[in-house]
Design a protein around this motif. Structure first.
Motif, mmCIF file in Angstrom:
data_model
loop_
_atom_site.group_PDB
_atom_site.id
_atom_site.type_symbol
_atom_site.label_atom_id
_atom_site.label_comp_id
_atom_site.label_asym_id
_atom_site.label_seq_id
_atom_site.Cartn_x
_atom_site.Cartn_y
_atom_site.Cartn_z
ATOM 1 N N VAL A 281 0.864 -1.181 0.000
ATOM 2 C CA VAL A 281 0.000 0.000 0.000
ATOM 3 C C VAL A 281 0.899 1.229 0.000
ATOM 4 N N ALA A 282 0.641 2.147 -0.906
ATOM 5 C CA ALA A 282 1.415 3.384 -0.988
ATOM 6 C C ALA A 282 0.568 4.536 -0.483
ATOM 7 N N ALA A 283 1.223 5.506 0.176
ATOM 8 C CA ALA A 283 0.493 6.623 0.781
ATOM 9 C C ALA A 283 -0.072 7.587 -0.243
ATOM 10 N N ASN A 284 0.414 7.551 -1.485
ATOM 11 C CA ASN A 284 -0.236 8.293 -2.563
ATOM 12 C C ASN A 284 0.076 7.616 -3.893
ATOM 13 N N ASP A 285 -0.560 8.078 -4.953
ATOM 14 C CA ASP A 285 -0.423 7.419 -6.252
ATOM 15 C C ASP A 285 0.982 7.551 -6.834
ATOM 16 N N THR A 286 1.648 8.663 -6.577
ATOM 17 C CA THR A 286 2.991 8.844 -7.104
ATOM 18 C C THR A 286 3.957 7.848 -6.474
ATOM 19 N N ILE A 287 3.841 7.629 -5.172
ATOM 20 C CA ILE A 287 4.651 6.607 -4.509
ATOM 21 C C ILE A 287 4.326 5.237 -5.093
ATOM 22 N N ALA A 288 3.048 4.980 -5.357
ATOM 23 C CA ALA A 288 2.637 3.689 -5.916
ATOM 24 C C ALA A 288 3.295 3.432 -7.272
ATOM 25 N N LEU A 289 3.450 4.472 -8.089
ATOM 26 C CA LEU A 289 4.116 4.287 -9.384
ATOM 27 C C LEU A 289 5.567 3.877 -9.191
ATOM 28 N N GLY A 290 6.226 4.432 -8.171
ATOM 29 C CA GLY A 290 7.595 4.024 -7.879
ATOM 30 C C GLY A 290 7.674 2.576 -7.444
ATOM 31 N N VAL A 291 6.693 2.149 -6.657
ATOM 32 C CA VAL A 291 6.616 0.742 -6.250
ATOM 33 C C VAL A 291 6.494 -0.149 -7.479
ATOM 34 N N CYS A 292 5.597 0.205 -8.381
ATOM 35 C CA CYS A 292 5.378 -0.590 -9.598
ATOM 36 C C CYS A 292 6.651 -0.674 -10.440
ATOM 37 N N ASP A 305 1.968 -11.419 -8.816
ATOM 38 C CA ASP A 305 2.923 -11.699 -7.747
ATOM 39 C C ASP A 305 2.702 -10.788 -6.534
ATOM 40 N N ILE A 306 2.515 -9.531 -6.801
ATOM 41 C CA ILE A 306 2.307 -8.559 -5.720
ATOM 42 C C ILE A 306 1.256 -7.539 -6.143
ATOM 43 N N SER A 307 0.289 -7.298 -5.284
ATOM 44 C CA SER A 307 -0.718 -6.266 -5.525
ATOM 45 C C SER A 307 -0.188 -4.918 -5.044
ATOM 46 N N VAL A 308 -0.646 -3.850 -5.691
ATOM 47 C CA VAL A 308 -0.213 -2.496 -5.341
ATOM 48 C C VAL A 308 -1.437 -1.595 -5.276
ATOM 49 N N ALA A 309 -1.454 -0.688 -4.294
ATOM 50 C CA ALA A 309 -2.560 0.265 -4.171
ATOM 51 C C ALA A 309 -2.010 1.630 -3.805
ATOM 52 N N GLY A 310 -2.701 2.689 -4.253
ATOM 53 C CA GLY A 310 -2.278 4.058 -3.981
ATOM 54 C C GLY A 310 -3.343 4.840 -3.232
ATOM 55 N N PHE A 311 -3.275 6.159 -3.371
ATOM 56 C CA PHE A 311 -4.228 7.042 -2.685
ATOM 57 C C PHE A 311 -4.261 8.371 -3.435
ATOM 58 N N ASP A 312 -5.424 8.955 -3.588
ATOM 59 C CA ASP A 312 -5.722 10.270 -4.179
ATOM 60 C C ASP A 312 -6.474 10.170 -5.495
ATOM 61 N N VAL A 321 -0.489 0.978 -16.256
ATOM 62 C CA VAL A 321 -0.696 -0.385 -16.775
ATOM 63 C C VAL A 321 -0.080 -1.378 -15.796
ATOM 64 N N PRO A 322 -0.939 -2.166 -15.121
ATOM 65 C CA PRO A 322 -2.409 -2.065 -15.099
ATOM 66 C C PRO A 322 -2.864 -0.818 -14.340
ATOM 67 N N ALA A 323 -4.140 -0.456 -14.537
ATOM 68 C CA ALA A 323 -4.690 0.727 -13.873
ATOM 69 C C ALA A 323 -4.628 0.547 -12.355
ATOM 70 N N LEU A 324 -4.394 1.644 -11.659
ATOM 71 C CA LEU A 324 -4.081 1.600 -10.235
ATOM 72 C C LEU A 324 -5.328 1.586 -9.347
ATOM 73 N N THR A 325 -5.390 0.601 -8.467
ATOM 74 C CA THR A 325 -6.388 0.631 -7.389
ATOM 75 C C THR A 325 -5.973 1.733 -6.420
ATOM 76 N N THR A 326 -6.929 2.567 -6.015
ATOM 77 C CA THR A 326 -6.576 3.738 -5.222
ATOM 78 C C THR A 326 -7.776 4.216 -4.417
ATOM 79 N N THR A 365 -4.538 -3.271 -10.340
ATOM 80 C CA THR A 365 -3.297 -3.573 -9.614
ATOM 81 C C THR A 365 -3.503 -4.392 -8.355
ATOM 82 N N THR A 366 -4.737 -4.749 -8.046
ATOM 83 C CA THR A 366 -4.985 -5.599 -6.874
ATOM 84 C C THR A 366 -5.766 -6.829 -7.273
ATOM 85 N N ALA A 367 -5.386 -7.961 -6.697
ATOM 86 C CA ALA A 367 -6.071 -9.222 -6.965
ATOM 87 C C ALA A 367 -5.791 -10.175 -5.814
ATOM 88 N N ARG A 368 -6.508 -11.298 -5.789
ATOM 89 C CA ARG A 368 -6.302 -12.307 -4.745
ATOM 90 C C ARG A 368 -4.876 -12.873 -4.874
#
Length: 371
Positions: A281-292, A305-312, A321-326, A365-368
């Motif tokens: 989980v990233a504290a904002n979408d820009t951080i999430a892009l760095g994670v990706c 392998d790993i789900s990613v989520a942002g905020f804002d 790509v893929p579109a960000l869960t946020t 960006t999120t899945a089971r």
């Protein structure tokens, strides 16, 4: 009590004429003398009356919008919407009358608490019609007390004060500022009725983590924003509340600026410390892009392998790509409302505080988790 020019002169050890020359900038003054005068002005919080000397509470047509970083879409969207609201109202009134012809000035603090206070002082000297402070605030009692004092003086002089995306101010006094406010509480007792639009950062972050937990994730890393900021703390508190409610142990957490590098470094650190991590989980979408970016560098599939989520829910989030869960914050709507509040054409919310809702947006960006 209003401070006089003579009092400034006495504090600086110069004549009133010298103070006037320094403030007007129309006559050469020695650098050391000028520094003493400006220090006295700041210490006494002196506000020159200028052409409005006959009206102690007169205001200009200036509206100041304080942002952390105008290049950050979060602040750019809010400031742009507020400025548009000022312009739309002026146009509807034909450019004149109350609310017409306001000059919006964006003040970029760069995250500096000193610069934030400097801008507030300059806006006070200009007798700004309104001041809009955007984004979270630094959690420092001395700074919060100074900001509260500045905004109180502005309000008392007739300036409308609007907080957008910032928790309510707490009253100063024993215990300092910062103890009574918060996104879930009301403004501090004894303060002027500032209009506050507080984002539901805790609630949004909690719903985001609950979404990951519902998918089956139990090993979740959290890439937080800078420590000592209200937005960082509130979002992290929401994340932790969801974990506690589910009885899940908190995963690794890092802190850094709200930028891509923070997410990139966090992802590499998480994978080194917790190789079985299944979500970040990233504290904002820009951080999430760095994670990706870091996960792609390691040839890991998102979200396989790993789900990613942002905020804002910043504009680029849907195009990733893929579109960000946020978590979607209505930044444009909040900014426009802040602009109307600054003009006095929108009603101040009951008690001065309105909580702006946060909406979970589930994308690719999120899945089971596998296995």
């Amino acid at each position: 009590m209003t401070v006089t020019l003579a009092e400034v002169a006495t504090r600086a050890g110069v004549s009133p004429a010298t103070v006037s020359r320094v403030l007007n900038g129309n006559y050469p003054v020695a650098a050391a003398t000028r520094e003493r005068v400006l220090r006295a002005v700041d210490e006494l919080d002196y506000v020159p009356n200028g052409p409005a000397s006959s009206l102690a509470a007169a205001t200009s047509d200036l509206v100041g919008i304080l942002v952390n970083d105008i290049a950050d879409p979060f602040f750019g969207i809010i400031a742009g919407a507020a400025q548009s609201a000022l312009g739309e109202d002026a146009a509807s009134r034909g450019g004149g009358g109350v609310g017409g012809g306001k000059l919006a000035v964006v003040c970029n603090t760069g995250g500096s608490p000193e610069r934030e206070l400097t801008y507030l002082t300059l806006l006070q000297r200009q007798r700004a019609a309104a001041v809009i402070l955007t984004g979270g605030s630094l959690e420092n009692d001395a700074h919060q007390a100074a900001v509260t004092a500045k905004l109180t003086r502005l309000a008392e002089a007739g300036t409308r004060v609007v907080l957008c995306g910032r928790p309510p101010l707490a009253a100063t006094g024993p215990g300092g500022a910062g103890g009574a406010g918060g996104a879930d509480g009301g403004p501090g007792a004894g303060l002027p009725p500032f209009a506050t639009l507080a984002f539901d950062n805790r609630g949004g972050a909690r719903r985001l983590t609950e979404h990951l937990l519902a998918l089956g994730h139990r090993r979740i890393g959290y890439a937080a924003g800078p420590a000592g900021h209200t937005t960082t703390r509130h979002r992290l508190e929401g994340h932790r509340a969801a974990l506690r409610a589910a009885g899940v142990t908190e995963g690794p957490t890092t802190h850094g600026p709200y930028d891509r590098t923070t997410g990139y470094r966090a992802a590499h650190e998480f994978l080194s410390r917790t190789p079985d991590l299944t979500a970040v989980v990233a504290a904002n979408d820009t951080i999430a892009l760095g994670v990706c970016a870091a996960l792609r560098e390691r040839v890991l599939d998102i979200p396989g392998d790993i789900s990613v989520a942002g905020f804002d829910d910043l504009p680029f989030s849907a195009d990733a790509v893929p579109a960000l869960t946020t978590v979607r914050l209505p930044l444009h709507e909040a900014g426009a409302r802040a602009g109307r509040l600054a003009l006095g054409v929108a009603p101040v919310p009951p008690g001065g505080l309105a909580t702006v809702p946060a909406e979970l947006v589930v994308r690719g960006t999120t899945a089971r988790p596998r296995g």
